[in-house]
Design a protein around this motif. Structure first.
Motif, PDB file in Angstrom:
ATOM      1  N   LYS A   1      -0.633  23.078  -2.906  1.00 57.74           N
ATOM      2  CA  LYS A   1      -1.836  22.915  -3.718  1.00 57.74           C
ATOM      3  C   LYS A   1      -1.527  22.205  -5.036  1.00 57.74           C
ATOM      4  O   LYS A   1      -2.194  21.253  -5.410  1.00 57.74           O
ATOM      5  N   GLU A   2      -0.503  22.647  -5.717  1.00 57.96           N
ATOM      6  CA  GLU A   2      -0.179  22.092  -7.031  1.00 57.96           C
ATOM      7  C   GLU A   2       0.366  20.666  -6.951  1.00 57.96           C
ATOM      8  O   GLU A   2       0.155  19.877  -7.850  1.00 57.96           O
ATOM      9  N   GLY A   3       1.080  20.348  -5.876  1.00 57.75           N
ATOM     10  CA  GLY A   3       1.684  19.027  -5.757  1.00 57.75           C
ATOM     11  C   GLY A   3       0.956  18.101  -4.809  1.00 57.75           C
ATOM     12  O   GLY A   3       1.422  16.992  -4.566  1.00 57.75           O
ATOM     13  N   TYR A   4      -0.176  18.555  -4.268  1.00 57.50           N
ATOM     14  CA  TYR A   4      -0.931  17.756  -3.292  1.00 57.50           C
ATOM     15  C   TYR A   4      -0.007  17.250  -2.187  1.00 57.50           C
ATOM     16  O   TYR A   4      -0.013  16.069  -1.842  1.00 57.50           O
ATOM     17  N   MET A   5       0.820  18.155  -1.664  1.00 62.98           N
ATOM     18  CA  MET A   5       1.812  17.763  -0.669  1.00 62.98           C
ATOM     19  C   MET A   5       1.318  18.020   0.746  1.00 62.98           C
ATOM     20  O   MET A   5       0.582  18.959   0.997  1.00 62.98           O
ATOM     21  N   ARG A   6       1.772  17.198   1.654  1.00 57.70           N
ATOM     22  CA  ARG A   6       1.474  17.387   3.077  1.00 57.70           C
ATOM     23  C   ARG A   6       2.411  18.459   3.620  1.00 57.70           C
ATOM     24  O   ARG A   6       3.520  18.662   3.106  1.00 57.70           O
ATOM     25  N   PRO A   7       1.998  19.151   4.683  1.00 53.91           N
ATOM     26  CA  PRO A   7       2.838  20.234   5.223  1.00 53.91           C
ATOM     27  C   PRO A   7       4.263  19.808   5.580  1.00 53.91           C
ATOM     28  O   PRO A   7       5.216  20.491   5.239  1.00 53.91           O
ATOM     29  N   MET A   8       4.435  18.670   6.237  1.00 49.32           N
ATOM     30  CA  MET A   8       5.786  18.261   6.626  1.00 49.32           C
ATOM     31  C   MET A   8       6.636  17.887   5.418  1.00 49.32           C
ATOM     32  O   MET A   8       7.854  18.025   5.450  1.00 49.32           O
ATOM     33  N   GLU A   9       6.017  17.421   4.353  1.00 47.07           N
ATOM     34  CA  GLU A   9       6.781  17.148   3.136  1.00 47.07           C
ATOM     35  C   GLU A   9       7.364  18.444   2.592  1.00 47.07           C
ATOM     36  O   GLU A   9       8.501  18.466   2.112  1.00 47.07           O
ATOM     37  N   MET A  10       6.600  19.523   2.677  1.00 47.62           N
ATOM     38  CA  MET A  10       7.089  20.813   2.171  1.00 47.62           C
ATOM     39  C   MET A  10       8.143  21.415   3.091  1.00 47.62           C
ATOM     40  O   MET A  10       9.118  21.995   2.633  1.00 47.62           O
ATOM     41  N   VAL A  11       7.957  21.276   4.398  1.00 48.79           N
ATOM     42  CA  VAL A  11       8.902  21.845   5.355  1.00 48.79           C
ATOM     43  C   VAL A  11      10.275  21.198   5.192  1.00 48.79           C
ATOM     44  O   VAL A  11      11.299  21.861   5.303  1.00 48.79           O
ATOM     45  N   ASN A  12      10.304  19.899   4.887  1.00 50.40           N
ATOM     46  CA  ASN A  12      11.570  19.175   4.765  1.00 50.40           C
ATOM     47  C   ASN A  12      12.259  19.343   3.416  1.00 50.40           C
ATOM     48  O   ASN A  12      13.339  18.815   3.220  1.00 50.40           O
ATOM     49  N   LEU A  13      11.639  20.049   2.474  1.00 51.99           N
ATOM     50  CA  LEU A  13      12.243  20.216   1.150  1.00 51.99           C
ATOM     51  C   LEU A  13      13.491  21.083   1.198  1.00 51.99           C
ATOM     52  O   LEU A  13      13.589  22.028   1.970  1.00 51.99           O
ATOM     53  N   LYS A  14      14.437  20.741   0.349  1.00 50.13           N
ATOM     54  CA  LYS A  14      15.649  21.532   0.134  1.00 50.13           C
ATOM     55  C   LYS A  14      15.665  21.964  -1.332  1.00 50.13           C
ATOM     56  O   LYS A  14      14.943  21.422  -2.160  1.00 50.13           O
ATOM     57  N   CYS A  15      16.503  22.940  -1.660  1.00 45.76           N
ATOM     58  CA  CYS A  15      16.570  23.445  -3.042  1.00 45.76           C
ATOM     59  C   CYS A  15      16.885  22.332  -4.039  1.00 45.76           C
ATOM     60  O   CYS A  15      16.347  22.310  -5.144  1.00 45.76           O
ATOM     61  N   GLU A  16      17.756  21.398  -3.651  1.00 44.76           N
ATOM     62  CA  GLU A  16      18.132  20.329  -4.589  1.00 44.76           C
ATOM     63  C   GLU A  16      16.999  19.340  -4.858  1.00 44.76           C
ATOM     64  O   GLU A  16      17.106  18.500  -5.746  1.00 44.76           O
ATOM     65  N   ASP A  17      15.905  19.426  -4.104  1.00 47.77           N
ATOM     66  CA  ASP A  17      14.764  18.538  -4.325  1.00 47.77           C
ATOM     67  C   ASP A  17      13.896  18.984  -5.500  1.00 47.77           C
ATOM     68  O   ASP A  17      13.084  18.204  -5.991  1.00 47.77           O
ATOM     69  N   LEU A  18      14.049  20.221  -5.948  1.00 46.92           N
ATOM     70  CA  LEU A  18      13.325  20.700  -7.127  1.00 46.92           C
ATOM     71  C   LEU A  18      14.179  20.400  -8.349  1.00 46.92           C
ATOM     72  O   LEU A  18      15.309  20.860  -8.460  1.00 46.92           O
ATOM     73  N   ARG A  19      13.641  19.594  -9.239  1.00 47.44           N
ATOM     74  CA  ARG A  19      14.363  19.211 -10.455  1.00 47.44           C
ATOM     75  C   ARG A  19      13.802  20.003 -11.632  1.00 47.44           C
ATOM     76  O   ARG A  19      12.611  19.993 -11.884  1.00 47.44           O
ATOM     77  N   VAL A  20      14.698  20.683 -12.340  1.00 42.15           N
ATOM     78  CA  VAL A  20      14.271  21.489 -13.485  1.00 42.15           C
ATOM     79  C   VAL A  20      14.104  20.598 -14.711  1.00 42.15           C
ATOM     80  O   VAL A  20      14.708  19.530 -14.791  1.00 42.15           O
ATOM     81  N   PRO A  21      13.299  21.041 -15.671  1.00 39.66           N
ATOM     82  CA  PRO A  21      13.102  20.237 -16.886  1.00 39.66           C
ATOM     83  C   PRO A  21      14.403  20.073 -17.663  1.00 39.66           C
ATOM     84  O   PRO A  21      15.233  20.981 -17.704  1.00 39.66           O
ATOM     85  N   VAL A  22      14.576  18.902 -18.280  1.00 37.23           N
ATOM     86  CA  VAL A  22      15.770  18.674 -19.088  1.00 37.23           C
ATOM     87  C   VAL A  22      15.517  18.972 -20.553  1.00 37.23           C
ATOM     88  O   VAL A  22      16.449  18.984 -21.346  1.00 37.23           O
ATOM     89  N   GLY A  23      14.261  19.202 -20.903  1.00 34.92           N
ATOM     90  CA  GLY A  23      13.928  19.563 -22.281  1.00 34.92           C
ATOM     91  C   GLY A  23      13.896  18.344 -23.173  1.00 34.92           C
ATOM     92  O   GLY A  23      13.779  17.209 -22.729  1.00 34.92           O
ATOM     93  N   GLY A  24      14.019  18.605 -24.449  1.00 36.31           N
ATOM     94  CA  GLY A  24      13.974  17.507 -25.415  1.00 36.31           C
ATOM     95  C   GLY A  24      12.563  17.265 -25.911  1.00 36.31           C
ATOM     96  O   GLY A  24      11.601  17.849 -25.444  1.00 36.31           O
ATOM     97  N   ALA A  25      12.474  16.358 -26.868  1.00 32.32           N
ATOM     98  CA  ALA A  25      11.183  16.084 -27.495  1.00 32.32           C
ATOM     99  C   ALA A  25      10.383  15.027 -26.745  1.00 32.32           C
ATOM    100  O   ALA A  25       9.209  14.843 -27.003  1.00 32.32           O
ATOM    101  N   GLN A  26      11.022  14.332 -25.824  1.00 32.14           N
ATOM    102  CA  GLN A  26      10.325  13.259 -25.114  1.00 32.14           C
ATOM    103  C   GLN A  26       9.283  13.839 -24.158  1.00 32.14           C
ATOM    104  O   GLN A  26       9.552  14.767 -23.406  1.00 32.14           O
ATOM    105  N   VAL A  27       8.081  13.269 -24.193  1.00 31.26           N
ATOM    106  CA  VAL A  27       6.982  13.745 -23.360  1.00 31.26           C
ATOM    107  C   VAL A  27       7.334  13.550 -21.882  1.00 31.26           C
ATOM    108  O   VAL A  27       7.826  12.515 -21.477  1.00 31.26           O
ATOM    109  N   GLY A  28       7.077  14.593 -21.083  1.00 28.25           N
ATOM    110  CA  GLY A  28       7.329  14.528 -19.650  1.00 28.25           C
ATOM    111  C   GLY A  28       8.636  15.150 -19.225  1.00 28.25           C
ATOM    112  O   GLY A  28       8.820  15.485 -18.061  1.00 28.25           O
TER     113      GLY A  28
END
Length: 138
Positions: free
Chosen positions: A76-103
């Motif tokens: 729902k949050e990522g507007y992802m298709r079911p097969m896109e989610m099934v194929n995800l691995k833990c390393e595909d989630l990228r955590v925020p790097v922080g900092g003052a830069q937007v995004g």
């Protein structure tokens, strides 16, 4: 577009129950189906309300299906298709790097990575999906 769906089902039934019949042998049927689509094009469905999605995820969590609950929310949050989610691995989630830069404070998901030779439904690799409401990731 119920009329088009009914016509398509009827055509499939005729093909199924008529020995040797194929859709390519029925040019008038094909023309009629195309005319139906032009007369009343299909419309997009409205998304499920947020409360329904999170309620479903809560029920799945209470039943012990943590991964499936996460898939429901991520879809729902990522507007992802079911097969896109099934194929995800833990390393595909990228955590925020922080900092003052937007995004840089946002989580991202890498869908259909090129290094695993994956492609999305549209044939694209290395899609990056920004999760702009990361509060549910905790």
């Amino acid at each position: 577009n119920a009329n088009y769906g009914e016509l398509e089902k009827s055509t499939a039934a005729v093909i199924l129950f008529t020995p040797g019949a194929a859709k390519r042998d029925m040019p008038r049927v094909k023309r009629a189906l195309n005319g139906c689509l032009k007369a009343k094009p299909p419309r997009s469905r409205l998304p499920l309300p947020e409360e329904v999605v999170y309620g479903l995820a809560g029920i799945l969590l209470s039943m012990g299906h943590k991964a499936v609950a996460l898939m429901v929310i991520l879809g729902k949050e990522g507007y992802m298709r079911p097969m896109e989610m099934v194929n995800l691995k833990c390393e595909d989630l990228r955590v925020p790097v922080g900092g003052a830069q937007v995004g840089l404070q946002l989580y991202t998901v890498r869908a259909a990575p090129e290094d695993r030779m994956e492609r999305s439904k549209t044939g694209v690799s290395d899609d990056t999906i920004v999760l702009d409401r990361p509060d549910w990731l905790g």
